[in-house]
Design an enzyme around this catalytic site. Structure first.
Site, PDB file in Angstrom:
ATOM      1  N   GLU A   1     -42.857   3.716  32.653  1.00 57.92           N
ATOM      2  CA  GLU A   1     -41.766   2.742  32.616  1.00 57.92           C
ATOM      3  C   GLU A   1     -41.153   2.655  31.222  1.00 57.92           C
ATOM      4  OE1 GLU A   1     -42.644  -0.593  35.937  1.00 57.92           O
ATOM      5  OE2 GLU A   1     -44.264  -0.317  34.488  1.00 57.92           O
TER       6      GLU A   1
ATOM      7  N   GLU B   1     -49.216   2.445  40.482  1.00 56.61           N
ATOM      8  CA  GLU B   1     -49.579   1.039  40.694  1.00 56.61           C
ATOM      9  C   GLU B   1     -50.039   0.739  42.121  1.00 56.61           C
ATOM     10  OE1 GLU B   1     -46.886   0.873  37.059  1.00 56.61           O
ATOM     11  OE2 GLU B   1     -47.041   2.062  38.895  1.00 56.61           O
TER      12      GLU B   1
END
Length: 270
Positions: free
Chosen positions: A122, A142
């Site tokens: 990210e 995730e």
């Protein structure tokens, strides 16, 4: 601020460093073994990004990690016992720190030297360009922890590589190697590990004498325009284009073009 918070902040300063090489700020994550990011490290990244934004002598930024990882995600041990209420209070500041990187009014390149997973991926997505080592591994795993990306992954990744490719990576949580990352547009260039920083610094260094306000407006027009409709994007572009006619650099650039030909102007950043 508690003593524990003070200590976390001190550690973050140790683990997220910045040095200026000529006119390029190099921000390095350095928390062995794989640069897993604590929340205080997120704050530190945001602080450095805002500092760089205010520093006129810094023309570009390189993001990288020390050792065998860019950043192998966030510190799961720190998050493990957090409640819904605690995370709800924390997630927006986390996003704001990465957004400070994405909105830097200067060119930003991520030198992805190894694992860039979860929060590390990210962070790389916040850069304008991503150069990867041939040994790099990228992904958003995730879902394998029972959660989802929360610091921009579900928003920046689809905008970069398209929704179908992004859903494949996010839904499966799988990692991609440097070659696949290049093929799908997740990175822009792949080099051998020993060439990575040299290449990233070379890309950033080309803006040493660039017209800073022109770069700032161009980045704003591209990034903001992608998030709106074409007519609004064209209005943003027109505003920036006209505004640049009030800068010294525009006068210098056009004068130099007419007198000496293209590409020979010495800009002042004003």
């Amino acid at each position: 601020m508690s003593e524990q918070d003070d200590r976390a902040r001190e550690q973050a300063v140790e683990w997220v460093g910045m040095e200026v090489v000529d006119t390029t700020a190099v921000i390095t994550l350095d928390r062995p073994p794989v640069n897993a990011m604590t929340m205080a490290m997120h704050d530190r990244i945001g602080e450095l990004a805002r500092q760089v934004a205010r520093t006129e002598t810094i023309k570009a930024v390189v993001l990288t990690g020390n050792g065998r990882a860019f950043a192998a995600g966030n510190d799961i041990a720190e998050m493990q016992d957090m409640s819904v209420t605690q995370m709800a209070a924390r997630v927006h500041p986390m996003q704001a720190c990465f957004t400070a990187v994405a909105k830097l009014p200067k060119p930003v390149v991520a030198a992805v030297n190894g694992y860039a997973l979860g929060g590390g991926c990210e962070l790389a997505l916040c850069a304008d360009r991503r150069i990867a080592s041939s040994k790099a591994k990228l992904g958003l795993p995730e879902v394998t922890l029972g959660i989802m990306p929360g610091i921009g992954g579900t928003q920046r990744l689809p905008r970069l590589i398209g929704p179908s490719q992004a859903k494949d990576l996010i839904f499966t949580g799988r990692r991609v190697d440097a070659d696949e990352a290049l093929r799908i547009g997740l990175v822009d260039e792949v080099v051998e590990p020993e060439e990575l920083m040299e290449r990233a610094l070379a890309w950033a260094g080309q803006f040493r004498d660039a017209a800073s306000w022109a770069l700032r407006w161009a980045k704003e027009a591209i990034d903001t325009g992608l998030e709106t409709d074409l007519d609004t994007g064209l209005m943003i572009e027109a505003t920036g284009f006209a505004s640049l006619f009030g800068t010294d650099d525009r006068r210098l650039g056009m004068k130099s073009f007419l007198e000496e030909g293209p590409g020979k102007a010495s800009f002042r950043g004003h």
